[in-house]
Design a protein around this motif. Structure first.
Motif, PDB file in Angstrom:
ATOM      1  N   PHE A  63      53.430  83.145 -14.683  1.00 24.70           N
ATOM      2  CA  PHE A  63      52.964  83.477 -13.334  1.00 24.70           C
ATOM      3  C   PHE A  63      53.795  82.763 -12.272  1.00 24.70           C
ATOM      4  O   PHE A  63      54.144  83.349 -11.247  1.00 24.70           O
ATOM      5  N   ASP A  64      54.113  81.490 -12.514  1.00 25.44           N
ATOM      6  CA  ASP A  64      54.869  80.706 -11.537  1.00 25.44           C
ATOM      7  C   ASP A  64      56.290  81.234 -11.346  1.00 25.44           C
ATOM      8  O   ASP A  64      56.827  81.167 -10.246  1.00 25.44           O
ATOM      9  N   VAL A  65      56.892  81.765 -12.402  1.00 26.55           N
ATOM     10  CA  VAL A  65      58.244  82.331 -12.271  1.00 26.55           C
ATOM     11  C   VAL A  65      58.193  83.543 -11.360  1.00 26.55           C
ATOM     12  O   VAL A  65      59.000  83.672 -10.439  1.00 26.55           O
ATOM     13  N   SER A  66      57.260  84.437 -11.618  1.00 31.15           N
ATOM     14  CA  SER A  66      57.055  85.585 -10.737  1.00 31.15           C
ATOM     15  C   SER A  66      55.768  86.290 -11.096  1.00 31.15           C
ATOM     16  O   SER A  66      55.294  86.212 -12.234  1.00 31.15           O
ATOM     17  N   HIS A  67      55.215  86.946 -10.093  1.00 28.91           N
ATOM     18  CA  HIS A  67      54.001  87.738 -10.276  1.00 28.91           C
ATOM     19  C   HIS A  67      53.962  88.820  -9.202  1.00 28.91           C
ATOM     20  O   HIS A  67      54.719  88.776  -8.235  1.00 28.91           O
ATOM     21  N   ILE A  68      53.102  89.781  -9.411  1.00 29.58           N
ATOM     22  CA  ILE A  68      52.927  90.852  -8.432  1.00 29.58           C
ATOM     23  C   ILE A  68      52.283  90.251  -7.188  1.00 29.58           C
ATOM     24  O   ILE A  68      51.314  89.485  -7.297  1.00 29.58           O
ATOM     25  N   GLU A 134      61.316  98.776  -9.753  1.00 29.14           N
ATOM     26  CA  GLU A 134      61.854  98.118  -8.556  1.00 29.14           C
ATOM     27  C   GLU A 134      60.797  97.782  -7.505  1.00 29.14           C
ATOM     28  O   GLU A 134      61.071  97.743  -6.314  1.00 29.14           O
ATOM     29  N   PHE A 135      59.569  97.492  -7.983  1.00 21.08           N
ATOM     30  CA  PHE A 135      58.544  96.992  -7.088  1.00 21.08           C
ATOM     31  C   PHE A 135      58.691  95.477  -7.001  1.00 21.08           C
ATOM     32  O   PHE A 135      59.168  94.832  -7.939  1.00 21.08           O
ATOM     33  N   PRO A 136      58.286  94.874  -5.891  1.00 26.57           N
ATOM     34  CA  PRO A 136      58.563  93.449  -5.668  1.00 26.57           C
ATOM     35  C   PRO A 136      57.689  92.520  -6.507  1.00 26.57           C
ATOM     36  O   PRO A 136      56.550  92.844  -6.851  1.00 26.57           O
ATOM     37  N   VAL A 137      58.268  91.366  -6.813  1.00 27.17           N
ATOM     38  CA  VAL A 137      57.538  90.248  -7.385  1.00 27.17           C
ATOM     39  C   VAL A 137      57.866  89.012  -6.566  1.00 27.17           C
ATOM     40  O   VAL A 137      58.908  88.951  -5.906  1.00 27.17           O
ATOM     41  N   VAL A 138      56.949  88.041  -6.608  1.00 33.39           N
ATOM     42  CA  VAL A 138      57.126  86.804  -5.850  1.00 33.39           C
ATOM     43  C   VAL A 138      56.987  85.608  -6.774  1.00 33.39           C
ATOM     44  O   VAL A 138      56.374  85.704  -7.834  1.00 33.39           O
ATOM     45  N   ASP A 139      57.550  84.487  -6.344  1.00 35.30           N
ATOM     46  CA  ASP A 139      57.481  83.262  -7.145  1.00 35.30           C
ATOM     47  C   ASP A 139      56.257  82.433  -6.753  1.00 35.30           C
ATOM     48  O   ASP A 139      55.401  82.902  -5.997  1.00 35.30           O
ATOM     49  N   SER A 140      56.196  81.216  -7.239  1.00 33.23           N
ATOM     50  CA  SER A 140      55.035  80.353  -6.993  1.00 33.23           C
ATOM     51  C   SER A 140      54.873  79.991  -5.518  1.00 33.23           C
ATOM     52  O   SER A 140      53.796  79.581  -5.100  1.00 33.23           O
ATOM     53  N   GLU A 141      55.931  80.172  -4.730  1.00 33.18           N
ATOM     54  CA  GLU A 141      55.860  79.911  -3.286  1.00 33.18           C
ATOM     55  C   GLU A 141      55.688  81.209  -2.497  1.00 33.18           C
ATOM     56  O   GLU A 141      55.855  81.222  -1.282  1.00 33.18           O
ATOM     57  N   GLU A 142      55.399  82.307  -3.216  1.00 32.42           N
ATOM     58  CA  GLU A 142      55.201  83.633  -2.631  1.00 32.42           C
ATOM     59  C   GLU A 142      56.459  84.198  -1.971  1.00 32.42           C
ATOM     60  O   GLU A 142      56.383  85.046  -1.090  1.00 32.42           O
ATOM     61  N   LYS A 144      59.962  86.407  -2.420  1.00 34.46           N
ATOM     62  CA  LYS A 144      60.490  87.452  -3.297  1.00 34.46           C
ATOM     63  C   LYS A 144      61.533  86.864  -4.236  1.00 34.46           C
ATOM     64  O   LYS A 144      62.322  86.006  -3.853  1.00 34.46           O
ATOM     65  N   THR A 145      61.514  87.360  -5.471  1.00 31.46           N
ATOM     66  CA  THR A 145      62.457  86.897  -6.484  1.00 31.46           C
ATOM     67  C   THR A 145      62.812  88.049  -7.405  1.00 31.46           C
ATOM     68  O   THR A 145      62.093  89.050  -7.462  1.00 31.46           O
ATOM     69  N   LEU A 146      63.898  87.902  -8.120  1.00 27.53           N
ATOM     70  CA  LEU A 146      64.284  88.858  -9.147  1.00 27.53           C
ATOM     71  C   LEU A 146      63.948  88.317 -10.537  1.00 27.53           C
ATOM     72  O   LEU A 146      64.062  89.033 -11.527  1.00 27.53           O
ATOM     73  N   ASN A 147      63.554  87.053 -10.608  1.00 30.26           N
ATOM     74  CA  ASN A 147      63.255  86.405 -11.885  1.00 30.26           C
ATOM     75  C   ASN A 147      61.962  86.933 -12.499  1.00 30.26           C
ATOM     76  O   ASN A 147      60.974  87.133 -11.784  1.00 30.26           O
ATOM     77  N   VAL A 148      61.996  87.129 -13.803  1.00 29.09           N
ATOM     78  CA  VAL A 148      60.801  87.536 -14.538  1.00 29.09           C
ATOM     79  C   VAL A 148      60.776  86.760 -15.848  1.00 29.09           C
ATOM     80  O   VAL A 148      61.746  86.772 -16.607  1.00 29.09           O
ATOM     81  N   LYS A 161      65.462  95.593 -15.560  1.00 24.98           N
ATOM     82  CA  LYS A 161      65.949  95.129 -14.262  1.00 24.98           C
ATOM     83  C   LYS A 161      65.455  93.716 -14.045  1.00 24.98           C
ATOM     84  O   LYS A 161      64.630  93.217 -14.792  1.00 24.98           O
ATOM     85  N   GLY A 162      65.952  93.070 -13.015  1.00 22.48           N
ATOM     86  CA  GLY A 162      65.545  91.700 -12.759  1.00 22.48           C
ATOM     87  C   GLY A 162      66.334  90.707 -13.595  1.00 22.48           C
ATOM     88  O   GLY A 162      67.206  91.096 -14.382  1.00 22.48           O
ATOM     89  N   THR A 163      66.038  89.442 -13.415  1.00 19.86           N
ATOM     90  CA  THR A 163      66.689  88.360 -14.131  1.00 19.86           C
ATOM     91  C   THR A 163      65.734  87.808 -15.173  1.00 19.86           C
ATOM     92  O   THR A 163      64.632  87.370 -14.832  1.00 19.86           O
ATOM     93  N   LYS A 164      66.161  87.823 -16.419  1.00 21.80           N
ATOM     94  CA  LYS A 164      65.313  87.400 -17.528  1.00 21.80           C
ATOM     95  C   LYS A 164      65.256  85.881 -17.624  1.00 21.80           C
ATOM     96  O   LYS A 164      66.285  85.222 -17.716  1.00 21.80           O
TER      97      LYS A 164
END
Length: 170
Positions: A63-68, A134-142, A144-148, A161-164
């Motif tokens: 969740f901290d790396v990224s979430h909807i 290609e819908f957005p995700v956010v990190d622990s600080e809300e 936007k990020t490409l990390n998943v 897609k995104g960064t693994k």
């Protein structure tokens, strides 16, 4: 040149169909479909209209790396239907539960169903499908990020897609 373009389009469509079929096979192997699926596109529409609660059933590290955006963390190993029931009083409100692919989220949604929640959906393909669309995700600080977080290299094959990210613990 038009023929070349046509071949590329056909190749892309076929590859997408194979990937989708493979994801269907994977989810059929692990899930019972006890909770109806909802697509990333449908979930995004509901999210934009602010007519759904989105619950993330992955672990805190994922969740901290990224979430909807707007998703609430409920976890998997530490999940508590009592805690969710305290936070969400209306058991008829539309709820979408997700994880990486839709396997853990089905299990959590089943527990929510047993707790009396009536309007549950399992995000088909999970956050991986969300990011693949290609819908957005956010990190622990809300932000936007490409990390998943893909849990491990085996499961990461479903993220196109995104960064693994496999492990964030040093």
């Amino acid at each position: 040149m038009n023929r070349f373009f046509l071949h590329i389009v056909i190749l892309f469509v076929c590859a997408s169909a194979v990937a989708q079929k493979s994801l269907n096979n994977l989810l059929t192997q692990y899930n019972t479909r006890s909770i109806p699926y909802i697509s990333a596109e449908e979930t995004r529409m509901l999210q934009l209209n602010d007519t759904v609660i989105i619950l993330d059933s992955r672990e805190q590290e994922e969740f901290d790396v990224s979430h909807i955006p707007s998703a609430r963390f409920i976890g998997f190993n530490s999940f508590s239907s009592e805690r969710v029931s305290e936070e969400i009083k209306d058991k008829n409100i539309p709820i979408v539960v997700y994880c990486s692919l839709g396997i853990r989220s089905e299990e959590i949604a089943e527990k929510l169903k047993k707790a009396g929640f009536t309007n549950l959906r399992n995000l088909y393909g999970g956050i991986f499908e969300w990011v693949n669309k290609e819908f957005p995700v956010v990190d622990s600080e809300e932000k936007k990020t490409l990390n998943v977080h893909t849990f491990n290299k085996h499961w990461s094959q479903w993220l196109e897609k995104g960064t693994k990210i496999y492990n964030t613990v040093n």
